[in-house]
Write a protein that holds these residues in place. Structure first.
Motif, PDB file in Angstrom:
ATOM      1  N   TYR A 155      42.459  -9.610 -50.280  1.00  0.00           N
ATOM      2  CA  TYR A 155      42.957 -10.987 -50.325  1.00  0.00           C
ATOM      3  C   TYR A 155      42.298 -11.754 -51.472  1.00  0.00           C
ATOM      4  CZ  TYR A 155      43.718 -15.854 -48.974  1.00  0.00           C
ATOM      5  OH  TYR A 155      44.050 -17.192 -48.982  1.00  0.00           O
ATOM      6  N   LEU A 156      40.977 -11.641 -51.588  1.00  0.00           N
ATOM      7  CA  LEU A 156      40.250 -12.368 -52.630  1.00  0.00           C
ATOM      8  C   LEU A 156      40.568 -11.825 -54.019  1.00  0.00           C
ATOM      9  CD1 LEU A 156      36.911 -12.694 -50.679  1.00  0.00           C
ATOM     10  CD2 LEU A 156      38.266 -14.623 -51.522  1.00  0.00           C
ATOM     11  N   ASP A 157      40.703 -10.508 -54.138  1.00  0.00           N
ATOM     12  CA  ASP A 157      41.082  -9.921 -55.432  1.00  0.00           C
ATOM     13  C   ASP A 157      42.419 -10.485 -55.904  1.00  0.00           C
ATOM     14  OD1 ASP A 157      38.866  -8.284 -55.834  1.00  0.00           O
ATOM     15  OD2 ASP A 157      39.738  -6.612 -54.721  1.00  0.00           O
ATOM     16  N   ASN A 158      43.390 -10.525 -55.010  1.00  0.00           N
ATOM     17  CA  ASN A 158      44.718 -11.029 -55.370  1.00  0.00           C
ATOM     18  C   ASN A 158      44.682 -12.523 -55.676  1.00  0.00           C
ATOM     19  OD1 ASN A 158      45.942  -8.517 -55.034  1.00  0.00           O
ATOM     20  ND2 ASN A 158      46.328  -8.853 -52.852  1.00  0.00           N
ATOM     21  N   LEU A 159      43.895 -13.270 -54.907  1.00  0.00           N
ATOM     22  CA  LEU A 159      43.776 -14.711 -55.131  1.00  0.00           C
ATOM     23  C   LEU A 159      43.230 -15.007 -56.522  1.00  0.00           C
ATOM     24  CD1 LEU A 159      43.771 -17.650 -53.885  1.00  0.00           C
ATOM     25  CD2 LEU A 159      41.380 -17.206 -53.295  1.00  0.00           C
ATOM     26  N   LEU A 160      42.142 -14.339 -56.892  1.00  0.00           N
ATOM     27  CA  LEU A 160      41.525 -14.590 -58.192  1.00  0.00           C
ATOM     28  C   LEU A 160      42.395 -14.069 -59.335  1.00  0.00           C
ATOM     29  CD1 LEU A 160      37.779 -13.803 -57.398  1.00  0.00           C
ATOM     30  CD2 LEU A 160      38.881 -16.038 -57.568  1.00  0.00           C
ATOM     31  N   ALA A 161      43.023 -12.913 -59.138  1.00  0.00           N
ATOM     32  CA  ALA A 161      43.895 -12.370 -60.188  1.00  0.00           C
ATOM     33  C   ALA A 161      45.049 -13.322 -60.475  1.00  0.00           C
ATOM     34  CB  ALA A 161      44.419 -10.997 -59.774  1.00  0.00           C
ATOM     35  N   HIS A 216      38.494 -26.673 -49.897  1.00  0.00           N
ATOM     36  CA  HIS A 216      39.021 -27.459 -48.790  1.00  0.00           C
ATOM     37  C   HIS A 216      40.498 -27.177 -48.516  1.00  0.00           C
ATOM     38  CE1 HIS A 216      35.239 -29.560 -48.686  1.00  0.00           C
ATOM     39  NE2 HIS A 216      35.366 -29.906 -49.957  1.00  0.00           N
ATOM     40  N   THR A 217      40.987 -26.061 -49.036  1.00  0.00           N
ATOM     41  CA  THR A 217      42.360 -25.649 -48.743  1.00  0.00           C
ATOM     42  C   THR A 217      42.339 -24.518 -47.727  1.00  0.00           C
ATOM     43  OG1 THR A 217      42.380 -24.037 -50.548  1.00  0.00           O
ATOM     44  CG2 THR A 217      43.124 -26.269 -51.057  1.00  0.00           C
ATOM     45  N   ALA A 218      43.427 -24.371 -47.014  1.00  0.00           N
ATOM     46  CA  ALA A 218      43.511 -23.311 -46.009  1.00  0.00           C
ATOM     47  C   ALA A 218      43.570 -21.953 -46.697  1.00  0.00           C
ATOM     48  CB  ALA A 218      44.746 -23.516 -45.143  1.00  0.00           C
ATOM     49  N   SER A 219      42.885 -20.983 -46.120  1.00  0.00           N
ATOM     50  CA  SER A 219      42.921 -19.621 -46.649  1.00  0.00           C
ATOM     51  C   SER A 219      43.158 -18.663 -45.493  1.00  0.00           C
ATOM     52  CB  SER A 219      41.600 -19.272 -47.353  1.00  0.00           C
ATOM     53  OG  SER A 219      40.580 -19.046 -46.401  1.00  0.00           O
ATOM     54  N   GLY A 220      43.407 -17.417 -45.830  1.00  0.00           N
ATOM     55  CA  GLY A 220      43.614 -16.420 -44.793  1.00  0.00           C
ATOM     56  C   GLY A 220      42.327 -15.777 -44.329  1.00  0.00           C
ATOM     57  N   LEU A 221      41.190 -16.382 -44.679  1.00  0.00           N
ATOM     58  CA  LEU A 221      39.886 -15.820 -44.341  1.00  0.00           C
ATOM     59  C   LEU A 221      39.225 -16.600 -43.212  1.00  0.00           C
ATOM     60  CD1 LEU A 221      38.491 -15.309 -47.962  1.00  0.00           C
ATOM     61  CD2 LEU A 221      39.648 -13.627 -46.527  1.00  0.00           C
ATOM     62  N   ASP A 222      38.237 -15.971 -42.597  1.00  0.00           N
ATOM     63  CA  ASP A 222      37.417 -16.655 -41.602  1.00  0.00           C
ATOM     64  C   ASP A 222      36.780 -17.891 -42.226  1.00  0.00           C
ATOM     65  OD1 ASP A 222      35.708 -16.587 -38.998  1.00  0.00           O
ATOM     66  OD2 ASP A 222      34.235 -16.681 -40.630  1.00  0.00           O
ATOM     67  N   ALA A 223      36.786 -19.009 -41.504  1.00  0.00           N
ATOM     68  CA  ALA A 223      36.314 -20.280 -42.057  1.00  0.00           C
ATOM     69  C   ALA A 223      34.843 -20.217 -42.463  1.00  0.00           C
ATOM     70  CB  ALA A 223      36.536 -21.401 -41.046  1.00  0.00           C
ATOM     71  N   ALA A 224      34.014 -19.542 -41.667  1.00  0.00           N
ATOM     72  CA  ALA A 224      32.588 -19.455 -41.983  1.00  0.00           C
ATOM     73  C   ALA A 224      32.362 -18.629 -43.247  1.00  0.00           C
ATOM     74  CB  ALA A 224      31.824 -18.854 -40.806  1.00  0.00           C
ATOM     75  N   LEU A 225      33.112 -17.542 -43.393  1.00  0.00           N
ATOM     76  CA  LEU A 225      33.000 -16.719 -44.598  1.00  0.00           C
ATOM     77  C   LEU A 225      33.427 -17.515 -45.829  1.00  0.00           C
ATOM     78  CD1 LEU A 225      33.942 -13.026 -45.051  1.00  0.00           C
ATOM     79  CD2 LEU A 225      34.921 -14.703 -46.611  1.00  0.00           C
ATOM     80  N   HIS A 227      25.215 -12.260 -49.807  1.00  0.00           N
ATOM     81  CA  HIS A 227      25.021 -10.808 -49.768  1.00  0.00           C
ATOM     82  C   HIS A 227      25.141 -10.255 -48.348  1.00  0.00           C
ATOM     83  CE1 HIS A 227      23.977 -11.252 -53.863  1.00  0.00           C
ATOM     84  NE2 HIS A 227      22.698 -11.524 -53.717  1.00  0.00           N
ATOM     85  N   ALA A 228      24.799 -11.071 -47.348  1.00  0.00           N
ATOM     86  CA  ALA A 228      24.786 -10.606 -45.958  1.00  0.00           C
ATOM     87  C   ALA A 228      26.155 -10.683 -45.283  1.00  0.00           C
ATOM     88  CB  ALA A 228      23.770 -11.421 -45.151  1.00  0.00           C
ATOM     89  N   LEU A 229      27.158 -11.216 -45.965  1.00  0.00           N
ATOM     90  CA  LEU A 229      28.486 -11.338 -45.370  1.00  0.00           C
ATOM     91  C   LEU A 229      29.058  -9.964 -45.012  1.00  0.00           C
ATOM     92  CD1 LEU A 229      30.064 -14.071 -47.684  1.00  0.00           C
ATOM     93  CD2 LEU A 229      29.528 -14.322 -45.248  1.00  0.00           C
ATOM     94  N   LYS A 230      29.825  -9.929 -43.933  1.00  0.00           N
ATOM     95  CA  LYS A 230      30.439  -8.678 -43.484  1.00  0.00           C
ATOM     96  C   LYS A 230      31.939  -8.654 -43.781  1.00  0.00           C
ATOM     97  CE  LYS A 230      26.529  -7.251 -41.857  1.00  0.00           C
ATOM     98  NZ  LYS A 230      25.782  -6.197 -42.577  1.00  0.00           N
ATOM     99  N   GLY A 231      32.642  -9.677 -43.328  1.00  0.00           N
ATOM    100  CA  GLY A 231      34.075  -9.727 -43.589  1.00  0.00           C
ATOM    101  C   GLY A 231      34.871  -8.780 -42.719  1.00  0.00           C
ATOM    102  N   ARG A 232      36.179  -8.853 -42.889  1.00  0.00           N
ATOM    103  CA  ARG A 232      37.106  -8.019 -42.132  1.00  0.00           C
ATOM    104  C   ARG A 232      37.891  -7.129 -43.091  1.00  0.00           C
ATOM    105  NH1 ARG A 232      40.155 -13.023 -39.378  1.00  0.00           N
ATOM    106  NH2 ARG A 232      40.283 -13.435 -41.616  1.00  0.00           N
ATOM    107  N   PRO A 233      38.479  -6.053 -42.583  1.00  0.00           N
ATOM    108  CA  PRO A 233      39.335  -5.228 -43.449  1.00  0.00           C
ATOM    109  C   PRO A 233      40.430  -6.090 -44.083  1.00  0.00           C
ATOM    110  CG  PRO A 233      38.932  -4.112 -41.366  1.00  0.00           C
ATOM    111  CD  PRO A 233      38.373  -5.495 -41.212  1.00  0.00           C
ATOM    112  N   GLY A 234      40.593  -5.962 -45.352  1.00  0.00           N
ATOM    113  CA  GLY A 234      41.611  -6.734 -46.051  1.00  0.00           C
ATOM    114  C   GLY A 234      41.096  -7.984 -46.725  1.00  0.00           C
ATOM    115  N   ASP A 235      39.876  -8.440 -46.384  1.00  0.00           N
ATOM    116  CA  ASP A 235      39.344  -9.663 -46.999  1.00  0.00           C
ATOM    117  C   ASP A 235      39.155  -9.500 -48.509  1.00  0.00           C
ATOM    118  OD1 ASP A 235      39.349 -10.985 -44.612  1.00  0.00           O
ATOM    119  OD2 ASP A 235      37.180 -10.888 -44.284  1.00  0.00           O
ATOM    120  N   SER A 236      38.623  -8.355 -48.915  1.00  0.00           N
ATOM    121  CA  SER A 236      38.405  -8.130 -50.347  1.00  0.00           C
ATOM    122  C   SER A 236      39.729  -8.093 -51.110  1.00  0.00           C
ATOM    123  CB  SER A 236      37.635  -6.825 -50.575  1.00  0.00           C
ATOM    124  OG  SER A 236      36.307  -6.945 -50.119  1.00  0.00           O
TER     125      SER A 236
END
Length: 207
Positions: free
Chosen positions: A184-190, A151-160, A173-182
């Motif tokens: 962003y998530l890698d850095n967030l989790l790290a 429930h916090t704001a992220s730099g990703l599409d809200a539906a994703l 598995h069916a998600l597409k995403g945008r360039p840079g999404d991966s």
């Protein structure tokens, strides 16, 4: 005291010459560090029950004053053969186990976290796998552990973002995403794991 519980092996390490200390995430008692005696011998009877990514029905003996139960028997419910036949799925399964282990204190059961891990392993065993699964699993365990970002704001599409937190695995598995999404998530989790446990996950280097 003798007790029985179903559980999933998260990890193991050697103890003395022939034994192992095995981290088992159990349904009713949470994460336990269990002594498996003599399983490193060629004819160790409980060896299969002490291997990572094994799901079993265990029997334990806990001596008065001890924090380490001893496994005295049990039955293997699944070794997830579909996972073991594929290196990518094996790495993902080990990642899931490490995330649960790192974000779970001992003796703190969580039905939600237990079912999440078991469900993810069954999905991998059936052949389901995508790059999004790693992010979805980690975010959901974080939610279970009280570190949720849903429930916090992220730099990703809200539906994703919502699908990663609550969608069925097929939707993940069916998600597409945008360039840079991966990235962003890698850095967030790290950043999260470095702040919470003081180091990166060991399995992270394989992605």
């Amino acid at each position: 005291m003798i007790f029985c519980d179903r559980g999933i092996v998260l990890w193991r390490r050697p103890l003395r010459e022939n034994d192992r200390i095995v981290t088992v995430y159990t349904e009713e008692r949470g994460k336990l560090e269990v002594n498996f005696k003599s399983v490193r011998l060629p004819k160790g009877k409980l060896k299969a029950l002490s291997e990572p990514i094994s799901f079993g029905d265990y029997r334990f003996f806990l001596k008065n004053g001890s924090n380490f139960p001893v496994c005295t028997g049990g039955k293997t419910l699944s070794v997830f053969p579909g996972i073991r036949r594929d290196m990518d799925r094996m790495v993902m399964a080990l990642y899931c186990c490490e995330v649960v282990s790192r974000l779970t204190p001992a003796h703190s059961p969580s039905a939600e976290k237990y079912e999440l891990l078991l469900g993810a392993l069954r999905e991998l065993d059936a052949g389901g796998l995508s790059r999004w699964m790693r992010y979805a699993f980690a975010l959901r365990v974080m939610e279970c552990a009280g570190f949720g970002l849903r429930h916090t704001a992220s730099g990703l599409d809200a539906a994703l973002w919502e699908t990663l937190h609550a969608g069925a695995w097929a939707e993940v598995h069916a998600l597409k995403g945008r360039p840079g999404d991966s990235d962003y998530l890698d850095n967030l989790l790290a950043r999260f794991f470095e702040e919470q446990i003081g180091q990166r996950l060991k399995t992270e280097e394989f992605f």
